[in-house]
Design an enzyme around this catalytic site. Structure first.
Site, mmCIF file in Angstrom:
data_model
loop_
_atom_site.group_PDB
_atom_site.id
_atom_site.type_symbol
_atom_site.label_atom_id
_atom_site.label_comp_id
_atom_site.label_asym_id
_atom_site.label_seq_id
_atom_site.Cartn_x
_atom_site.Cartn_y
_atom_site.Cartn_z
ATOM 1 N N GLU A 363 3.641 -13.349 0.435
ATOM 2 C CA GLU A 363 3.906 -12.850 -1.029
ATOM 3 C C GLU A 363 2.540 -12.925 -1.863
ATOM 4 O OE1 GLU A 363 7.542 -13.265 -3.271
ATOM 5 O OE2 GLU A 363 8.673 -13.246 -1.669
HETATM 6 N N1 COS Z 1 2.249 -6.367 -13.707
HETATM 7 C C1 COS Z 1 2.157 -4.714 -14.068
HETATM 8 N N2 COS Z 1 1.147 -4.127 -13.596
HETATM 9 C C2 COS Z 1 0.442 -4.731 -12.730
HETATM 10 C C3 COS Z 1 0.346 -5.857 -12.308
HETATM 11 C C4 COS Z 1 1.575 -6.658 -12.695
HETATM 12 N N3 COS Z 1 1.565 -7.749 -12.415
HETATM 13 N N4 COS Z 1 -0.685 -5.986 -11.544
HETATM 14 C C5 COS Z 1 -1.258 -4.932 -11.474
HETATM 15 N N5 COS Z 1 -0.858 -4.093 -12.273
HETATM 16 C C6 COS Z 1 -1.327 -2.706 -12.513
HETATM 17 C C7 COS Z 1 -2.619 -2.823 -13.128
HETATM 18 O O1 COS Z 1 -2.463 -2.932 -14.657
HETATM 19 C C8 COS Z 1 -3.124 -1.321 -12.770
HETATM 20 O O2 COS Z 1 -2.552 -0.384 -13.719
HETATM 21 P P1 COS Z 1 -3.316 1.045 -14.058
HETATM 22 O O3 COS Z 1 -3.206 1.834 -12.825
HETATM 23 O O4 COS Z 1 -2.409 1.627 -15.032
HETATM 24 O O5 COS Z 1 -4.562 0.372 -14.695
HETATM 25 C C9 COS Z 1 -2.565 -1.123 -11.545
HETATM 26 O O6 COS Z 1 -1.584 -1.890 -11.386
HETATM 27 C C10 COS Z 1 -3.640 -1.379 -10.213
HETATM 28 O O7 COS Z 1 -3.925 -2.796 -10.670
HETATM 29 P P2 COS Z 1 -5.288 -3.314 -9.956
HETATM 30 O O8 COS Z 1 -6.550 -2.403 -10.307
HETATM 31 O O9 COS Z 1 -5.356 -4.684 -10.404
HETATM 32 O O10 COS Z 1 -4.874 -3.455 -8.425
HETATM 33 P P3 COS Z 1 -5.746 -3.814 -6.960
HETATM 34 O O11 COS Z 1 -5.429 -2.808 -6.074
HETATM 35 O O12 COS Z 1 -7.018 -4.381 -7.444
HETATM 36 O O13 COS Z 1 -4.743 -5.063 -6.732
HETATM 37 C C11 COS Z 1 -3.740 -7.049 -6.443
HETATM 38 C C12 COS Z 1 -4.298 -6.115 -7.395
HETATM 39 C C13 COS Z 1 -5.032 -7.689 -5.474
HETATM 40 C C14 COS Z 1 -3.326 -8.150 -7.331
HETATM 41 C C15 COS Z 1 -2.577 -6.737 -5.646
HETATM 42 O O14 COS Z 1 -2.911 -5.767 -4.715
HETATM 43 C C16 COS Z 1 -1.964 -7.714 -4.901
HETATM 44 O O15 COS Z 1 -0.778 -8.417 -5.346
HETATM 45 N N6 COS Z 1 -1.909 -8.035 -3.880
HETATM 46 C C17 COS Z 1 -1.160 -8.842 -2.902
HETATM 47 C C18 COS Z 1 -0.195 -8.012 -2.389
HETATM 48 C C19 COS Z 1 0.982 -8.937 -1.878
HETATM 49 O O16 COS Z 1 1.472 -9.959 -2.834
HETATM 50 N N7 COS Z 1 1.482 -8.898 -0.641
HETATM 51 C C20 COS Z 1 2.584 -9.667 -0.101
HETATM 52 C C21 COS Z 1 3.341 -8.652 0.557
HETATM 53 S S1 COS Z 1 4.727 -8.538 -0.274
HETATM 54 S S2 COS Z 1 6.084 -9.930 0.592
#
Ligand code: COS
Length: 387
Positions: A363
């Site tokens: 996660e």
């Molecule tokens: N709530 C709402 N919106 C969100 C958000 C959240 N928690 N996190 C990101 N966003 C939005 C951003 O605002 C952005 O929106 P815009 O395109 O409108 O600007 C978009 O989503 C992309 O965000 P960002 O550029 O930060 O994305 P990244 O590709 O850099 O990735 C992380 C962000 C690394 C935080 C994300 O890919 C992540 O959580 N990775 C881990 C995945 C995970 O938990 N995997 C486990 C498997 S599931 S069991």
């Protein structure tokens, strides 16, 4: 510590505790060794109405919130976190429907999940898209009233066991994270199959498999939210469920602490129980303090979410990262308190140490959680937070 749980919360916690002690503890080692999915226990949890504790009453749930769900996860994890994650992953699959589903979708899918008649699962991760969740390559192409899915999801908890899958796929690759969409896919849909069961270090009672989509056609009405909102669906879902990993970690750590205290009182060296040595006492004191701090943060985050907070990505990440780091330290120390016996499979703590490791990884790795926390801090400072 007294967290002043209300009557329903205390009942849920006590019930989960009893099931864990009476039904799970006797088979813990067997499940760990065989890696068999604990269907019998899932049935007991379903018959006890525990699958619906966090789901709205109008869809067959008990009307509680994240805290109610976490109390179950914590109590099950105290005895076997492989069982606990099988239970929790159904929630991970259900949350996208709950958060973004239409009334029809909720009515169709949530009651069976709430009753534990069907398990759910969540499909985001792929071989080349772990931390970089926006890098997914599975595609969903619109064809009339259907979408055609192609690609493979990896390491999906409850894969093959669940009936209902919420899956994120690219509908427009050019748009990056804004080109992802979320879908509901039912087991049995032609073109949808499962890869081999993974052989894991810990949480071995849970099933982890690939989801394989090969020209899998699903009806258009299985789209969750709008096209292009799939990444948002995934992020908002994870914001809600990451405290659950925190609860899993607290449960594992609590279990290890209890075993360590019990062992320290029984184990005699130099003519006295090792619990009388200050070196051991200080270890136990630190373990207990860390567990309580982790629990307090996890519960506070759950209460914040249930209280209606709009933005809690930072707090969810904090609960997950803190509690999972605690679980790793506390279980490692528990093995240390047991000494050589702690390294042996006849004693319970080596399993707990193996189980704890995954809470720092899945996660969202703890490195990603720290990124999320830092990003939110900076945004908050600039007066700009996610709504
Ligand atoms: N709530 C709402 N919106 C969100 C958000 C959240 N928690 N996190 C990101 N966003 C939005 C951003 O605002 C952005 O929106 P815009 O395109 O409108 O600007 C978009 O989503 C992309 O965000 P960002 O550029 O930060 O994305 P990244 O590709 O850099 O990735 C992380 C962000 C690394 C935080 C994300 O890919 C992540 O959580 N990775 C881990 C995945 C995970 O938990 N995997 C486990 C498997 S599931 S069991």
């Amino acid at each position: 510590m007294n967290y002043f749980l209300n009557e329903m919360q205390q009942e849920i916690k006590d019930l989960a505790h009893r099931i864990a002690e009476e039904k799970i503890r006797p088979v813990v080692q067997e499940l760990d060794e065989s890696g068999e999915f604990p269907w019998e226990i899932m049935k007991i949890l379903a018959d006890s109405d525990l699958f619906g504790v966090y789901l709205p009453e109008e869809y067959g749930g008990l009307g509680g919130g994240v805290l109610e769900q976490l109390l179950v996860v914590e109590e099950l994890s105290r005895v076997c976190s492989g069982v606990a994650v099988s239970y929790a992953a159904s929630g991970l699959g259900a949350f996208p429907i709950l958060l973004y589903g239409t009334e029809e979708q909720k009515k169709k899918y949530i009651p069976d999940i709430a009753a534990g008649k069907k398990l759910a699962a969540f499909g985001l991760t792929e071989a080349n898209a772990g931390s970089d969740a926006a890098g997914i390559e599975t595609t969903a192409v619109r064809d009339g009233d259907e979408y055609v899915l192609n690609g493979t999801k990896q390491w999906i908890t409850n894969g093959g066991e669940a009936e209902i899958y919420t899956v994120v796929a690219m509908t427009d690759k050019k748009k990056g994270s804004r080109g992802a969409s979320a879908f509901i896919v039912e087991k049995g849909t032609p073109g949808f199959s499962f890869g081999k069961k993974e052989n894991k270090m810990g949480i071995r009672a849970s099933t982890t498999r690939e989801l394989i989509f090969n020209d899998c056609r699903i009806p258009r009405e299985n789209l969750l939210g709008r096209e292009g909102t799939g990444f948002m669906v995934a992020m908002k879902t994870l914001d809600k469920t990451r405290p659950g990993i925190g609860a899993q970690a607290v449960g594992i750590a609590q279990g290890a602490l209890e075993e360590a205290v019990k062992y320290a009182r029984e184990r005699v060296q130099f003519g006295q129980p090792i619990s009388s040595f200050q070196a051991i006492q200080h270890m136990l004191a630190d373990m207990a303090t860390q567990v309580e701090a982790a629990r307090a943060l996890v519960y506070a985050t759950a209460r914040m979410i249930d209280g209606g907070a709009k933005s809690f990505a930072k707090e969810s990440a904090m609960a997950k990262v803190f509690a999972s780091d605690v679980a790793m330290r506390v279980t490692t120390d528990a093995v240390q308190v047991f000494g050589g016996y702690g390294y042996m499979k006849e004693y319970p703590v080596e399993k707990m140490m193996r189980d704890a490791k995954i809470t720092q990884i899945y996660e969202g790795t703890n490195q990603i959680q720290r990124n999320v926390i830092a990003l939110q801090l900076v945004k908050e400072f600039a007066g700009k937070i996610y709504e």
